[in-house]
Design a protein around this motif. Structure first.
Motif, mmCIF file in Angstrom:
data_model
loop_
_atom_site.group_PDB
_atom_site.id
_atom_site.type_symbol
_atom_site.label_atom_id
_atom_site.label_comp_id
_atom_site.label_asym_id
_atom_site.label_seq_id
_atom_site.Cartn_x
_atom_site.Cartn_y
_atom_site.Cartn_z
ATOM 1 N N GLU A 379 0.843 -1.190 0.000
ATOM 2 C CA GLU A 379 0.000 0.000 0.000
ATOM 3 C C GLU A 379 0.879 1.240 0.000
ATOM 4 N N ARG A 380 0.950 1.928 -1.112
ATOM 5 C CA ARG A 380 1.748 3.155 -1.202
ATOM 6 C C ARG A 380 0.887 4.326 -0.732
ATOM 7 N N ILE A 381 1.039 4.663 0.514
ATOM 8 C CA ILE A 381 0.175 5.680 1.113
ATOM 9 C C ILE A 381 0.767 7.074 0.936
ATOM 10 N N GLN A 382 -0.062 8.072 1.199
ATOM 11 C CA GLN A 382 0.325 9.463 1.000
ATOM 12 C C GLN A 382 1.471 9.879 1.920
ATOM 13 N N GLN A 383 1.580 9.237 3.077
ATOM 14 C CA GLN A 383 2.587 9.643 4.058
ATOM 15 C C GLN A 383 4.007 9.154 3.715
ATOM 16 N N LEU A 384 4.160 8.352 2.660
ATOM 17 C CA LEU A 384 5.488 7.884 2.253
ATOM 18 C C LEU A 384 6.183 8.960 1.426
ATOM 19 N N GLU A 385 7.456 9.222 1.766
ATOM 20 C CA GLU A 385 8.207 10.255 1.059
ATOM 21 C C GLU A 385 9.614 9.762 0.732
ATOM 22 N N LEU A 386 10.149 10.274 -0.377
ATOM 23 C CA LEU A 386 11.543 10.052 -0.767
ATOM 24 C C LEU A 386 12.241 11.400 -0.869
ATOM 25 N N TRP A 387 13.484 11.442 -0.389
ATOM 26 C CA TRP A 387 14.288 12.651 -0.468
ATOM 27 C C TRP A 387 15.662 12.300 -1.021
ATOM 28 N N LYS A 388 16.201 13.200 -1.834
ATOM 29 C CA LYS A 388 17.558 13.053 -2.361
ATOM 30 C C LYS A 388 18.450 14.138 -1.764
#
Length: 395
Positions: A379-388
């Motif tokens: 489940e890819r939820i809205q609260q998942l984030e990626l940062w570079k």
């Protein structure tokens, strides 16, 4: 284990709660006495349109209602849920479900050890280990399916906070998705994962990278990483442009890296220590650093970013750090409101890095839009984030 209770500090990953009708195969007990489960994570090749950035506020990613059965199997597989799919691969060994799909537990006879039990007598339930550790209950199914479609991971499901690395978390699955989407970025590179946990992201990175250093702390956890790498030796190259080559052709090295220590352990008597050759290779060739779901404790977050900065100063090449985090909402008595303190502390560190001016390195922080294709079922939820974080020398 007659009366299993959850301690106040027990942490449960909810990745597995979305497959209630699928069996979770318990294969052994680890060195801490915790049940270890073997799960299969399905790779969704040729489904570029299946993306879910969580814009609808936590809806499940688009997945097919049922899997196509292997050729010659003669029957369809159970519906694919939003988490991992687990099957024993053995006839006659499996969970019995009632007409509503609930687990029908067969209980043992009432224990006779206490002739005068306090309160009402009850049946005691004992977990049953379905296979021995040396057995491979999912080997038959992996052979029937196309082998590059399956990632196999050993993990636990509920642990104290200090052992959360033994569980599978959505942030690691999101990072794995990104690696599969940006394969050219990892092609032929040397990659270092910090806080690798079960090693899932390192295994995915190893399908294209030259060398992957899979690091964490704790002999028991690192042994689990090593076993998971061995479990995925079945991955072989896939043909065709749509299914890019997918094989563990690189070198994956499981090492201990303690964020609270300034130097790498090179004592040959210590399990998972570093050789001088590995240390030299790490500093000479690493260009990508990974970290997923390690920002849940302020002290550990501080240690991670200090380690990241320390490594960046020792690396001989410019590097990119890719961080995955889940923004978790919690009600706190201190604020009497819903807050995201661990996430806020993580963001404060990103801002601190951008302002850092030490005359040697420059840190550029950018968010990554989570709209890339979803290759793993979760489940890819809205609260998942990626940062570079791009780390470059000051010119």
């Amino acid at each position: 284990m007659d009366e299993v209770t959850f301690r106040s500090d027990t942490v449960l990953s909810d990745v597995h709660l979305y497959t209630p009708n699928h069996r979770h195969l318990m294969v052994r007990l680890n060195g801490m006495g915790q049940p270890v489960f073997l799960s299969q994570f399905k790779l969704l090749w040729n489904r570029d349109s299946q993306t879910d950035s969580g814009a609808e506020g936590g809806s499940h990613g688009t997945v097919p209602a049922e899997d196509t059965p292997p050729r010659g199997s003669g029957s369809a597989k159970p519906p694919l849920g939003s988490g991992c799919r687990i099957d024993t691969g053995q006839e006659g060994v499996g969970a019995q479900l009632d007409e509503d799909g609930d687990l029908d537990v067969k209980r043992r006879p009432r224990a006779a050890t206490d002739p005068k039990p306090a309160g009402l007598p009850r049946d005691k339930v004992h977990p049953t280990i379905l296979t021995q550790e040396e057995d491979d209950p999912l080997a038959d199914e992996a052979q029937e399916s196309s082998p590059h479609d399956i990632i196999r991971i050993e993990h636990t499901m509920a642990t104290p906070l200090e052992d959360v690395g033994k569980q599978v978390w959505r942030g690691a699955l999101l990072l794995a998705d990104y690696i599969l989407f940006q394969r050219d970025l990892f092609q032929g590179r040397t990659v270092l994962e910090l806080g690798a946990g079960t090693g899932l992201a390192s295994i995915i990175a190893a399908t294209v990278a030259r060398t992957v250093y899979c690091t964490d702390v704790g002999t028991d956890l690192l042994a689990m990483c090593q076993r998971n790498i061995a479990l995925n030796g079945h991955l072989t190259a896939a043909a065709g442009e749509a299914q890019r080559p997918f094989c563990l052709g690189s070198v994956v090295k499981v090492k201990e890296l303690d964020w609270l220590q300034d130097d790498l352990c090179t004592d040959p008597e210590v399990p998972f220590s570093w050789s001088q050759e590995d240390v030299s290779d790490l500093y000479s060739h690493t260009t990508i650093l990974l970290a997923a779901e390690v920002f849940y404790d302020d002290d550990l977050t501080d240690a991670l970013f200090k380690t990241l900065s320390r490594l960046a100063h020792k690396l001989k090449n410019a590097c990119t750090a890719i961080l995955s985090v889940e923004k978790r909402l919690n009600f706190t008595l201190r604020h009497l409101d819903v807050t995201c303190e661990a996430y806020d502390h993580f963001r404060s560190w990103l801002q601190r890095l951008e302002r850092l001016a030490d005359g040697q390195l420059r840190f550029v922080v950018e968010p990554v839009e989570a709209s890339f294709p979803q290759r793993l079922v979760y489940e890819r939820i809205q609260q998942l984030e990626l940062w570079k974080i791009f780390v470059e020398p000051v010119m």
